[in-house]
Design an enzyme around this catalytic site. Structure first.
Site, mmCIF file in Angstrom:
data_model
loop_
_atom_site.group_PDB
_atom_site.id
_atom_site.type_symbol
_atom_site.label_atom_id
_atom_site.label_comp_id
_atom_site.label_asym_id
_atom_site.label_seq_id
_atom_site.Cartn_x
_atom_site.Cartn_y
_atom_site.Cartn_z
ATOM 1 N N PHE A 1 -19.249 -43.778 18.080
ATOM 2 C CA PHE A 1 -19.454 -42.582 17.249
ATOM 3 C C PHE A 1 -18.901 -42.870 15.867
ATOM 4 O O PHE A 1 -17.784 -43.376 15.727
ATOM 5 C CB PHE A 1 -18.747 -41.359 17.849
ATOM 6 N N ASP B 1 -14.753 -49.588 12.470
ATOM 7 C CA ASP B 1 -14.543 -48.164 12.225
ATOM 8 C C ASP B 1 -13.171 -47.830 12.811
ATOM 9 O O ASP B 1 -13.010 -47.678 14.020
ATOM 10 C CB ASP B 1 -15.656 -47.351 12.903
ATOM 11 N N LYS C 1 -9.167 -39.454 9.259
ATOM 12 C CA LYS C 1 -8.266 -38.760 10.194
ATOM 13 C C LYS C 1 -6.792 -38.785 9.764
ATOM 14 O O LYS C 1 -6.395 -37.999 8.940
ATOM 15 C CB LYS C 1 -8.449 -39.329 11.595
HETATM 16 C C1 LIG Z 1 -14.481 -43.250 15.270
HETATM 17 C C2 LIG Z 1 -14.931 -42.170 14.325
HETATM 18 N N1 LIG Z 1 -15.629 -42.508 13.236
HETATM 19 C C3 LIG Z 1 -16.056 -41.577 12.360
HETATM 20 C C4 LIG Z 1 -15.792 -40.240 12.540
HETATM 21 C C5 LIG Z 1 -16.256 -39.236 11.550
HETATM 22 O O1 LIG Z 1 -15.186 -38.781 10.782
HETATM 23 P P1 LIG Z 1 -15.301 -37.412 9.970
HETATM 24 O O2 LIG Z 1 -15.389 -36.305 10.961
HETATM 25 O O3 LIG Z 1 -14.048 -37.378 9.124
HETATM 26 O O4 LIG Z 1 -16.524 -37.519 9.133
HETATM 27 C C6 LIG Z 1 -15.064 -39.834 13.667
HETATM 28 C C7 LIG Z 1 -14.788 -38.401 13.902
HETATM 29 O O5 LIG Z 1 -14.431 -37.950 14.964
HETATM 30 C C8 LIG Z 1 -14.630 -40.832 14.589
HETATM 31 O O6 LIG Z 1 -13.942 -40.489 15.675
#
Ligand SMILES: Cc1ncc(COP(=O)(O)O)c(C=O)c1O
Length: 387
Positions: free
Chosen positions: A135, A220, A249
């Site tokens: 994700f 990521d 985060k």
């Molecule tokens: C691994 C990962 N990447 C990207 C995101 C997206 O981040 P944002 O909600 O700040 O756009 C999340 C959000 O939960 C995530 O867990």
């Protein structure tokens, strides 16, 4: 309670119903505890979605934000800002070579969009290989890289050129990595998918494949970054360093911020005006990020995460109903022998917050990095009772 009354109680009467909301309305937080409007306290092992890295309302972070707000609330990237330089330096100091440059944005999804663009422009290629279960956010390119089908479908029509391989299967990645692939994008620990990890050789293999085929490797680290797995970044673990790392985060303890860590080589090819954002690198977020790094260092939070993680794992392993504990540091997945939702709800009734995952039998712990031993023991006792 009627639907309308419930909607109004959790603040949804005039808000778009984006998430399935927990039946609590929070008023304040301190350390690893949050309190609802009636004054009931909750031990927060969810961390506001893995965000409250230094805990809720850490005094050092609050002081940095309020002083910055009084001094200069905002100016964009057309000017230099001392606080932006200091925040970038503080983050870059912890990044393994050749990651050396920081590009500040506003969220995890924006960080991933920009990392993919950096890789495409650096290679002159179009495609991105990501992984089943992954994700990466909800904007067009990031959601098209989702390995969880239900999210990818929400982004249709998807951005073309996205390919998916099973996570952990090097042969499958090898077969899909041809000369059109600009980047391989992965969560080094797949969080939402149920906290799935891969062997060290897998990371070595992906690095080797990317080097051999001329593709860029993107971690990521929106969840794994900023100390959550017991080291500052996952990048560098097992001796493998990606070309790009995305962060968000916990980076600013709750002030919205994202960032891309960029390798020396990719950064050398970037020209002014190719990338940008109005708010990214704003003084308030940078003050929070700099203070977050300072607190992680001065309070020994990486060590606290490693010690706390061992205590959690050892305690959970003894509980009936726990099949397995997955993950690293304070990114843990508890695999149960039963559905997780009633367990999560029973814990909430006892004043403890934990997260769910895409797998119905896996609960997730994403607590603040400041979580203390006695708080871990309180959680373990409650978990024992509930199970
Ligand atoms: C691994 C990962 N990447 C990207 C995101 C997206 O981040 P944002 O909600 O700040 O756009 C999340 C959000 O939960 C995530 O867990």
């Amino acid at each position: 309670m009627s639907r309308a009354a419930q909607a109004s109680e959790t603040g949804m009467a005039s808000e778009l119903p984006t998430y399935t909301r927990w039946p609590i309305t929070l008023a304040r937080g301190e350390g690893s505890t949050v309190w609802d409007e009636a004054g009931k306290g909750y031990l927060d092992l969810y961390g506001g979605h893995a965000v409250a890295s230094t805990g809720h309302a850490h005094p050092e972070v609050v002081r940095a934000i309020s002083e910055q707000a009084k001094t200069l609330l905002f100016y964009s990237n057309v000017v230099g800002l001392g606080i932006r330089t200091r925040a970038a330096d503080a983050i870059a100091r912890h990044a393994p070579a050749p990651l050396s440059k920081v590009f500040f944005v506003n969220s995890g999804t924006e960080a991933n969009e920009n990392a993919m663009r950096l890789a495409r422009r650096a290679t002159g290629r179009t495609d991105v290989l990501s992984f089943h279960g992954g994700f990466h956010g909800r904007t067009a390119d990031a959601i098209s890289a989702a390995g969880l089908e239900k999210y990818r479908a929400l982004g249709e029509p998807n951005v073309p050129g996205h390919r998916l391989a099973p996570f952990g299967d090097l042969g499958a990645a090898d077969a899909l990595l041809d000369g059109r692939v600009a980047a391989v994008l992965l969560e080094p620990i797949q969080s939402l998918a149920g906290v799935l990890t891969a062997a060290p050789e897998y990371f070595h293999g992906l690095r080797r494949l990317c080097d051999g085929r001329g593709a860029k490797l993107i971690y990521d680290e929106v969840q794994t970054g900023f100390g959550r797995t017991g080291t500052f970044f996952f990048a560098g673990r097992h001796g493998v360093v990606p070309d790009l790392v995305t962060l968000a985060k916990g980076i600013a303890s709750g002030v919205p911020m994202g960032a891309v860590l960029v390798s020396e080589e990719i950064a050398a090819g970037v020209k002014p005006e190719e990338y940008g954002t109005t708010f990214g690198g704003g003084p308030l977020a940078c003050a929070a990020a700099e203070a977050t790094v300072r607190v992680i260092e001065s309070e020994g939070l990486l060590e606290n995460v490693r010690r706390g993680s061992e205590r959690l794992r050892a305690g959970l392993a003894k509980l009936p109903g726990v099949r397995e504990v997955r993950g690293e540091g304070f990114l843990l997945g508890i695999v149960l022998d039963r559905p997780g939702k009633p367990v999560r709800e029973a814990l909430m009734a006892r004043g403890i917050l934990v997260g769910g995952s895409d797998l119905p039998d896996v609960l997730r712990l994403l607590p603040p990095l400041v979580l203390r031993e006695e708080e871990i023991d309180r959680f373990l006792a409650a978990m024992g009772e509930v199970l």
